[in-house]
Design an enzyme around this catalytic site. Sequence first.
Site, PDB file in Angstrom:
ATOM      1  N   GLN A 132       1.982  -6.071   5.698  1.00 37.76           N
ATOM      2  CA  GLN A 132       2.218  -5.756   4.310  1.00 37.76           C
ATOM      3  C   GLN A 132       3.658  -6.112   3.967  1.00 37.76           C
ATOM      4  OE1 GLN A 132       1.003  -1.772   3.296  1.00 37.76           O
ATOM      5  NE2 GLN A 132      -1.045  -2.038   4.132  1.00 37.76           N
ATOM      6  N   GLU A 183       0.846  -1.196   0.000  1.00 37.72           N
ATOM      7  CA  GLU A 183       0.000   0.000   0.000  1.00 37.72           C
ATOM      8  C   GLU A 183       0.881   1.246   0.000  1.00 37.72           C
ATOM      9  OE1 GLU A 183      -2.900  -0.056   3.137  1.00 37.72           O
ATOM     10  OE2 GLU A 183      -3.851   1.801   2.451  1.00 37.72           O
ATOM     11  N   TYR A 201      -6.808  -9.144  11.391  1.00 38.71           N
ATOM     12  CA  TYR A 201      -5.505  -8.849  11.986  1.00 38.71           C
ATOM     13  C   TYR A 201      -5.464  -9.363  13.422  1.00 38.71           C
ATOM     14  CZ  TYR A 201      -4.396  -5.630   8.157  1.00 38.71           C
ATOM     15  OH  TYR A 201      -4.108  -5.083   6.934  1.00 38.71           O
ATOM     16  N   ASN A 256     -12.345  -1.326  -1.132  1.00 37.63           N
ATOM     17  CA  ASN A 256     -11.664  -1.958   0.005  1.00 37.63           C
ATOM     18  C   ASN A 256     -12.330  -1.504   1.295  1.00 37.63           C
ATOM     19  OD1 ASN A 256      -9.225  -3.049   1.621  1.00 37.63           O
ATOM     20  ND2 ASN A 256      -9.301  -0.887   2.225  1.00 37.63           N
ATOM     21  N   GLU A 257     -12.589  -2.423   2.175  1.00 38.42           N
ATOM     22  CA  GLU A 257     -13.158  -2.105   3.493  1.00 38.42           C
ATOM     23  C   GLU A 257     -14.257  -1.052   3.357  1.00 38.42           C
ATOM     24  OE1 GLU A 257     -10.227  -1.552   6.617  1.00 38.42           O
ATOM     25  OE2 GLU A 257      -9.597  -3.630   6.424  1.00 38.42           O
ATOM     26  N   GLU A 275      -6.091  -9.294   3.528  1.00 38.61           N
ATOM     27  CA  GLU A 275      -5.287  -8.630   4.562  1.00 38.61           C
ATOM     28  C   GLU A 275      -5.286  -9.521   5.789  1.00 38.61           C
ATOM     29  OE1 GLU A 275      -5.965  -4.434   5.321  1.00 38.61           O
ATOM     30  OE2 GLU A 275      -6.460  -4.091   3.211  1.00 38.61           O
TER      31      GLU A 275
HETATM   32  O1  AHR Z   1      -3.024  -2.615   6.294  1.00 39.64           O
HETATM   33  C1  AHR Z   1      -3.370  -1.410   6.911  1.00 39.64           C
HETATM   34  C2  AHR Z   1      -4.839  -1.067   6.749  1.00 39.64           C
HETATM   35  O2  AHR Z   1      -5.604  -2.012   7.412  1.00 39.64           O
HETATM   36  C3  AHR Z   1      -5.398  -1.089   5.354  1.00 39.64           C
HETATM   37  O3  AHR Z   1      -5.161   0.080   4.663  1.00 39.64           O
HETATM   38  C4  AHR Z   1      -6.859  -1.276   5.590  1.00 39.64           C
HETATM   39  O4  AHR Z   1      -7.503  -1.922   4.520  1.00 39.64           O
HETATM   40  C5  AHR Z   1      -6.900  -2.052   6.889  1.00 39.64           C
HETATM   41  O5  AHR Z   1      -7.783  -1.489   7.795  1.00 39.64           O
END
Ligand code: AHR
Length: 503
Positions: free
Chosen positions: A353, A25, A248, A172-173, A304
């Site tokens: 990432q 990103e 995450y 995205n999101e 992600e």
């Molecule tokens: O990876 C960091 C961020 O996490 C990304 O930009 C977003 O899609 C997610 O919330």
Amino acid sequence: MAKLVINEEKTKGTIAPEIYGHFSEHLGRCIYEGMYVGEHSDIPNVNGMRTDVVEALKEIKIPVLRWPGGCFADEYHWKDGIGPKETRKKMINTHWGGVVEDNSFGTHEYFELCRQLGCKTYVNGNLGSGTVREMSEWAEYMTFNGVSPMADLRKANGHEEPWTVDYFGVGNENWGCGGNMRPSYYADEYRRYQTYVRNYDPKKPIQKICCGANVDDYAWTRGVLETAFDHTPPEFHGFMDGLSLHYYVHPEGWEIKGSATEFDEEVWYKTLKKALYMDTLIERHGNIMDEFDPEKKIAMIVDEWGCWFTVEPGTNPGFLYQQNTMRDALVAGITLNIFNKHCDRVKMANLAQIVNVLQSVILTEGASMVKTPTYHVFHMYRDHQGAELLESTLTGVGETGTGEWQVPEVTESVSRDADGVITVTLNNLSVSDKKDIDICFAAGEGERSVREASILTGEMKQHNTFAEPDCVTERAFEGYRVSGDKVCVTLPPCSVVRLRIEQ
Ligand code: AHR
């Protein structure tokens, strides 16, 4: 005695190479400095791409790279990043760190990077703040091979041939940074936007990815699919090739997160327990997908995932720069084993990432580069890419942990490649205890031999630094003994082990 029984008669699908994918990103030092330094940099580069980073990523057989975001994607206007660099717009990256984005890395540079890496492309479009026309024109610019305003513009900018867009993310999101939408609203927008992402080359159709849920938001998955399938004749069902999922691991929760390098045993087990939750998420979102798509034509795309800790002290909080220890290695090993075992539904995953952001495989500082423990796990697992998942069952394996944070002592996955070689990847989650395991074959019979074996191990907080880049590294593994048709293995505590077994 703990046993791992492998049934070579029972194959459970092909492990898509893209499960080992990555995400980049416009965030912090991921693109700029991390991968792209510009043609005039003193750091060795080819057309602006760091040679050391490109070479390292080729060693792990990077299959696909997602770009340009993340949250950045829904603020990105692709026309800002084409044409002569000196005239490209300079702007503030409002989402990440408030720094100047000079747009020197744009569409042409992304495809050049993927060309050097030899990987597939996954471009994420802007649904949140961009127009249908803008998205449609980007697809035309990238992939149309005829006479058209966008194809002509691409040629005028120096690229005669169209590129191949393997995957295209339609937002995205969008439940959050991508527009704060409700599932039914987003799904209607998805239907509209994706209509104009044309497949100009029927031999290379673009796989369209719909924005899926955050963590356990099952209502999002159901709501999006209900609207997407409503009034949709069967011949249009190919309008969604994938549905994403983001998850995450924050050991101390979203607000606090927790240090990447300073933690105790309790936090070690808490982190691993949270990593194991990926299995439940795939199972439950997968069950909902099964209701709409029982033939599993729509891929689950975990685009992600990874550990998200508190940033390294003294660094820009908007840059999300964190160190990477043996704990990250175990999270990677556990998660990749989970993805392998769900290869019937999970067809791509992208670690967040790739360089200098969150759970990166590479860290850079000026001209120096460090491979993280996570990098070594991806290297050890690379032979799973494109291999057949084999049924494998662990017995005699208990739990380990502290208090409420109990985890299995060992996780594993097993695959067989085109040459018939079996790859076994094992994780010992205990910080203190070794584990003996006999690897057996359901069919029995026949001498086995170990073609290669390697290990990544260390103390739980161990990591690589620019001063000591090889503190944690993949080494030859000797803790096994072949006894006829069995391979007896001793896994040291806190380890990831890979064996390549043949007959
Ligand atoms: O990876 C960091 C961020 O996490 C990304 O930009 C977003 O899609 C997610 O919330």
